[in-house]
Design an enzyme around this catalytic site. Structure first.
Site, short mmCIF file in Angstrom:
data_model
loop_
_atom_site.label_atom_id
_atom_site.label_comp_id
_atom_site.label_asym_id
_atom_site.label_seq_id
_atom_site.Cartn_x
_atom_site.Cartn_y
_atom_site.Cartn_z
N GLU A 1 76.64 -107.26 -28.72
CA GLU A 1 77.32 -107.83 -30.10
C GLU A 1 77.67 -106.59 -30.97
OE1 GLU A 1 78.28 -110.62 -31.25
OE2 GLU A 1 77.52 -112.17 -29.62
N HIS B 1 62.49 -103.00 -43.21
CA HIS B 1 62.60 -101.88 -43.45
C HIS B 1 63.06 -101.61 -44.90
CE1 HIS B 1 63.70 -97.51 -43.07
NE2 HIS B 1 64.89 -97.84 -43.69
N ARG C 1 54.37 -83.98 -39.44
CA ARG C 1 53.51 -85.19 -39.31
C ARG C 1 52.68 -85.18 -38.20
NH1 ARG C 1 57.04 -88.40 -40.69
NH2 ARG C 1 57.69 -89.53 -38.63
N LYS D 1 79.06 -94.92 -22.20
CA LYS D 1 78.64 -95.96 -21.03
C LYS D 1 78.36 -97.39 -21.38
CE LYS D 1 76.10 -92.34 -18.52
NZ LYS D 1 76.49 -92.32 -17.37
N SER E 1 64.57 -84.41 -42.03
CA SER E 1 63.99 -85.52 -41.25
C SER E 1 63.08 -84.99 -39.97
CB SER E 1 64.84 -86.46 -40.81
OG SER E 1 64.04 -87.61 -40.17
N ALA F 1 64.16 -106.67 -38.66
CA ALA F 1 63.84 -105.42 -38.64
C ALA F 1 64.46 -104.64 -39.70
CB ALA F 1 64.00 -104.74 -37.42
N LYS G 1 69.03 -87.56 -36.36
CA LYS G 1 68.16 -87.26 -37.60
C LYS G 1 68.83 -86.00 -38.00
CE LYS G 1 63.36 -89.08 -35.81
NZ LYS G 1 63.42 -89.72 -37.13
N GLU H 1 66.64 -92.05 -28.03
CA GLU H 1 65.78 -93.15 -28.24
C GLU H 1 66.90 -94.40 -28.18
OE1 GLU H 1 62.51 -94.80 -31.13
OE2 GLU H 1 64.30 -94.53 -31.94
#
Length: 238
Positions: free
Chosen positions: A45, A162, A63, A27, A56, A158, A52, A146
């Site tokens: 761009e 990280h 958690r 899409k 993970s 970001a 995952k 996500e």
């Protein structure tokens, strides 16, 4: 279900998420190609994706206190699949989000606007949880993904943040945290300035657009005439 059994079952489980990513990427790429074809410009761009790993997923389940069963993981962990879109300008992030989420087979589950409301450390991005249908031979799966949409400056910041957190095992010295927050504000000022420059350029282009369009039509006509002449074996006029 014990973790080892869950890992065994992860292959078909994750396959549907991989198909979901493919659906959403298709899409996005259609929108990008359409923009480029019509406007000779695309607000998109870069596009990346990630899935995952079983390890993970199990760490996150532990958690957040999610039982380690496929049904619970499916219901409680909504970022197993991820797609990130990098745009040129702030306005493009909202424009792309609107175009994707307005498609009839896309459902929006959650929205977190960290552009309008940045995190305390300065992080900015538009986060959405969207679902896409995945049609298999005998069933349909609704897959959450996500979706992160941000500008180039936001993405650069970001990525740097990280790396720093990873290098210091999340125990980042206070002075570096302060500089990171300051860098986020600098990146935001750059985004605002580039958007303003782009708007000014668009206004100038609009004022001279009619002359440019006429020249483009004339060039195209001359090229077509020359091509037709060559096809008929004649020498094009000077």
């Amino acid at each position: 279900m014990d973790p080892e059994q869950l890992r065994t079952d992860f292959s078909p489980f994750l396959m549907t998420y991989r198909f979901g990513i493919t659906q959403l990427l298709t899409k996005v790429n259609i929108l990008k190609d359409e923009f480029t074809h019509i406007n000779r410009y695309s607000p998109i761009e870069h596009v990346t994706s990630r899935l995952k790993t079983p390890e993970s997923i199990i760490r996150k389940a532990d958690r957040i206190g999610c039982p380690i069963t496929l049904d619970d993981v499916r219901d409680q962990i909504l970022d197993i699949a991820g797609v990130r879109i990098t745009c040129s300008f702030i306005s493009d992030t909202y424009r792309i989000a609107e175009m994707i989420t307005s498609q009839p087979d896309i459902e929006v589950r959650e929205v977190e606007d960290y552009i309008a409301n940045p995190k305390p450390n300065g992080y900015k991005s538009l986060h959405l949880i969207v679902t896409v249908p995945v049609y298999l031979s005998d069933t349909v799966h609704t897959i959450p993904i996500e979706l992160q949409i941000r500008t180039i400056a936001m993405d650069f910041w970001a990525s740097l943040e990280h790396k720093i957190y990873y290098k210091f095992n999340r125990e980042v010295p206070e002075h570096l945290l302060a500089e990171l927050t300051e860098a986020a504000e600098t990146a935001h000022r750059l985004d605002v300035k580039m958007e303003r420059l782009n708007d000014e350029f668009a206004k100038i282009k609009a004022r001279s657009g009619s002359d440019d369009d006429a020249a483009e039509v004339a060039r195209s006509t001359r090229m077509l005439d020359a091509l037709q002449t060559r096809l008929h074996g004649q020498t094009p006029p000077d």
